[in-house]
Design a protein around this motif. Structure first.
Motif, PDB file in Angstrom:
ATOM      1  N   LYS A   9       5.466   8.246  -6.378  1.00  0.00           N
ATOM      2  CA  LYS A   9       5.163   9.609  -6.819  1.00  0.00           C
ATOM      3  C   LYS A   9       6.008  10.664  -6.106  1.00  0.00           C
ATOM      4  O   LYS A   9       5.873  11.852  -6.390  1.00  0.00           O
ATOM      5  CB  LYS A   9       3.677   9.905  -6.631  1.00  0.00           C
ATOM      6  CG  LYS A   9       2.838   9.071  -7.576  1.00  0.00           C
ATOM      7  CD  LYS A   9       1.375   9.358  -7.443  1.00  0.00           C
ATOM      8  CE  LYS A   9       0.644   8.475  -8.439  1.00  0.00           C
ATOM      9  NZ  LYS A   9      -0.747   8.452  -8.282  1.00  0.00           N
ATOM     10  N   HIS A  10       6.855  10.241  -5.211  1.00  0.00           N
ATOM     11  CA  HIS A  10       7.708  11.193  -4.495  1.00  0.00           C
ATOM     12  C   HIS A  10       8.763  11.753  -5.451  1.00  0.00           C
ATOM     13  O   HIS A  10       9.363  11.031  -6.251  1.00  0.00           O
ATOM     14  CB  HIS A  10       8.378  10.507  -3.302  1.00  0.00           C
ATOM     15  CG  HIS A  10       9.061  11.474  -2.400  1.00  0.00           C
ATOM     16  ND1 HIS A  10      10.342  11.937  -2.643  1.00  0.00           N
ATOM     17  CD2 HIS A  10       8.662  12.085  -1.270  1.00  0.00           C
ATOM     18  CE1 HIS A  10      10.701  12.784  -1.699  1.00  0.00           C
ATOM     19  NE2 HIS A  10       9.696  12.889  -0.855  1.00  0.00           N
ATOM     20  N   THR A  27       0.813  -1.218   0.000  1.00  0.00           N
ATOM     21  CA  THR A  27       0.000   0.000   0.000  1.00  0.00           C
ATOM     22  C   THR A  27       0.842   1.262   0.000  1.00  0.00           C
ATOM     23  O   THR A  27       0.398   2.306  -0.450  1.00  0.00           O
ATOM     24  CB  THR A  27      -0.949   0.025   1.229  1.00  0.00           C
ATOM     25  OG1 THR A  27      -0.158  -0.125   2.409  1.00  0.00           O
ATOM     26  CG2 THR A  27      -1.969  -1.083   1.151  1.00  0.00           C
ATOM     27  N   LEU A  28       2.071   1.180   0.477  1.00  0.00           N
ATOM     28  CA  LEU A  28       2.961   2.336   0.494  1.00  0.00           C
ATOM     29  C   LEU A  28       3.584   2.600  -0.877  1.00  0.00           C
ATOM     30  O   LEU A  28       3.911   3.740  -1.221  1.00  0.00           O
ATOM     31  CB  LEU A  28       4.071   2.115   1.537  1.00  0.00           C
ATOM     32  CG  LEU A  28       5.028   3.266   1.797  1.00  0.00           C
ATOM     33  CD1 LEU A  28       4.277   4.518   2.227  1.00  0.00           C
ATOM     34  CD2 LEU A  28       6.055   2.879   2.837  1.00  0.00           C
ATOM     35  N   PRO A  32       2.500   2.915  -4.098  1.00  0.00           N
ATOM     36  CA  PRO A  32       2.024   3.978  -5.007  1.00  0.00           C
ATOM     37  C   PRO A  32       2.377   5.387  -4.529  1.00  0.00           C
ATOM     38  O   PRO A  32       2.650   6.258  -5.349  1.00  0.00           O
ATOM     39  CB  PRO A  32       0.504   3.791  -5.021  1.00  0.00           C
ATOM     40  CG  PRO A  32       0.260   2.414  -4.541  1.00  0.00           C
ATOM     41  CD  PRO A  32       1.412   2.072  -3.655  1.00  0.00           C
ATOM     42  N   PHE A  33       2.403   5.615  -3.226  1.00  0.00           N
ATOM     43  CA  PHE A  33       2.754   6.929  -2.698  1.00  0.00           C
ATOM     44  C   PHE A  33       4.249   7.205  -2.873  1.00  0.00           C
ATOM     45  O   PHE A  33       4.648   8.296  -3.245  1.00  0.00           O
ATOM     46  CB  PHE A  33       2.370   7.038  -1.224  1.00  0.00           C
ATOM     47  CG  PHE A  33       0.904   6.908  -0.995  1.00  0.00           C
ATOM     48  CD1 PHE A  33       0.034   7.939  -1.332  1.00  0.00           C
ATOM     49  CD2 PHE A  33       0.376   5.742  -0.467  1.00  0.00           C
ATOM     50  CE1 PHE A  33      -1.327   7.818  -1.143  1.00  0.00           C
ATOM     51  CE2 PHE A  33      -0.993   5.609  -0.277  1.00  0.00           C
ATOM     52  CZ  PHE A  33      -1.839   6.655  -0.618  1.00  0.00           C
ATOM     53  N   LEU A  34       5.037   6.188  -2.608  1.00  0.00           N
ATOM     54  CA  LEU A  34       6.478   6.330  -2.729  1.00  0.00           C
ATOM     55  C   LEU A  34       6.878   6.566  -4.185  1.00  0.00           C
ATOM     56  O   LEU A  34       7.766   7.370  -4.468  1.00  0.00           O
ATOM     57  CB  LEU A  34       7.159   5.071  -2.183  1.00  0.00           C
ATOM     58  CG  LEU A  34       8.656   5.130  -1.957  1.00  0.00           C
ATOM     59  CD1 LEU A  34       9.041   6.316  -1.098  1.00  0.00           C
ATOM     60  CD2 LEU A  34       9.139   3.843  -1.335  1.00  0.00           C
TER      61      LEU A  34
END
Length: 195
Positions: free
Chosen positions: A131-132, A124-125, A127-129
């Motif tokens: 885009k960093h 779950t982490l 997709p956020f990572l």
């Protein structure tokens, strides 16, 4: 020509400049020979970003880096029935944009690499990572280490033929631009405009 070579004429020419040129060649061919969602924006893009004449009475040296970093044109102008072309252009623009981004600090790069190494694909982490900014920067430079990254995007775009129109032939588009020196209209037929 890459934005880097236009912006800094003392910059050494390397293979990344040639790789970056692929997006401008692809965009020129697509805009000239495929329908797009907004012809007026296409004419403006051709006239300001892809026109090498720099004939607008002011310096336009940063138009290519600005296009790559902002990607506003690609967010607004799409190619109907060609979602893989839209994705290919977006991927290439993001890849080449790192050439113009400020370099993150060593600490940020080290932290990003550690986080990437510790996160399982599909978590779950993830997709956020992905885009960093620092992760995009590190991955972009990895993709620019050779021609393989660019070729990989082309291969992915061409992998599924069902994502392309069956009769995908070139059709010359009637893109008109206002000649800044007269009131006549002219057709943009090559990299330079002719009457």
């Amino acid at each position: 020509m890459s934005g880097k070579l236009i912006f800094r004429d003392d910059s050494p020419h390397d293979f990344r400049d040639d790789l970056e040129s692929t997006i401008y060649i692809l965009l020129w061919v697509a805009l000239m020979y495929s329908r797009c969602s907004d012809g007026e924006k296409a004419v403006g893009f051709l006239d300001t970003v892809l026109d090498p004449q720099l004939r607008h009475g002011h310096t336009t040296y940063t138009t290519k880096p600005d296009f790559l970093m902002g990607r506003a044109f690609l967010n607004k102008v799409k190619f109907p029935d060609r979602p893989c072309l839209d994705q290919l252009l977006a991927d290439l623009a993001l890849l080449f944009s790192v050439r113009y981004e400020p370099t993150p600090t060593r600490e940020l790069i080290k932290t990003a690499e550690e986080l990437l190494a510790g996160v399982e694909p599909g978590s779950t982490l993830s997709p956020f990572l992905e885009k960093h900014h620092t992760v995009i920067y590190v991955r972009g430079w990895e993709g620019l280490a050779s021609h393989r990254g660019t070729i990989g995007f082309f291969n992915e775009a061409l992998r599924d033929r069902s994502q392309w129109p069956l009769n995908d032939r070139a059709e010359k588009q009637d893109l008109r631009t206002q000649d800044r020196l007269s009131s006549e209209r002219r057709v943009k037929t090559t990299l330079s405009s002719t009457l």
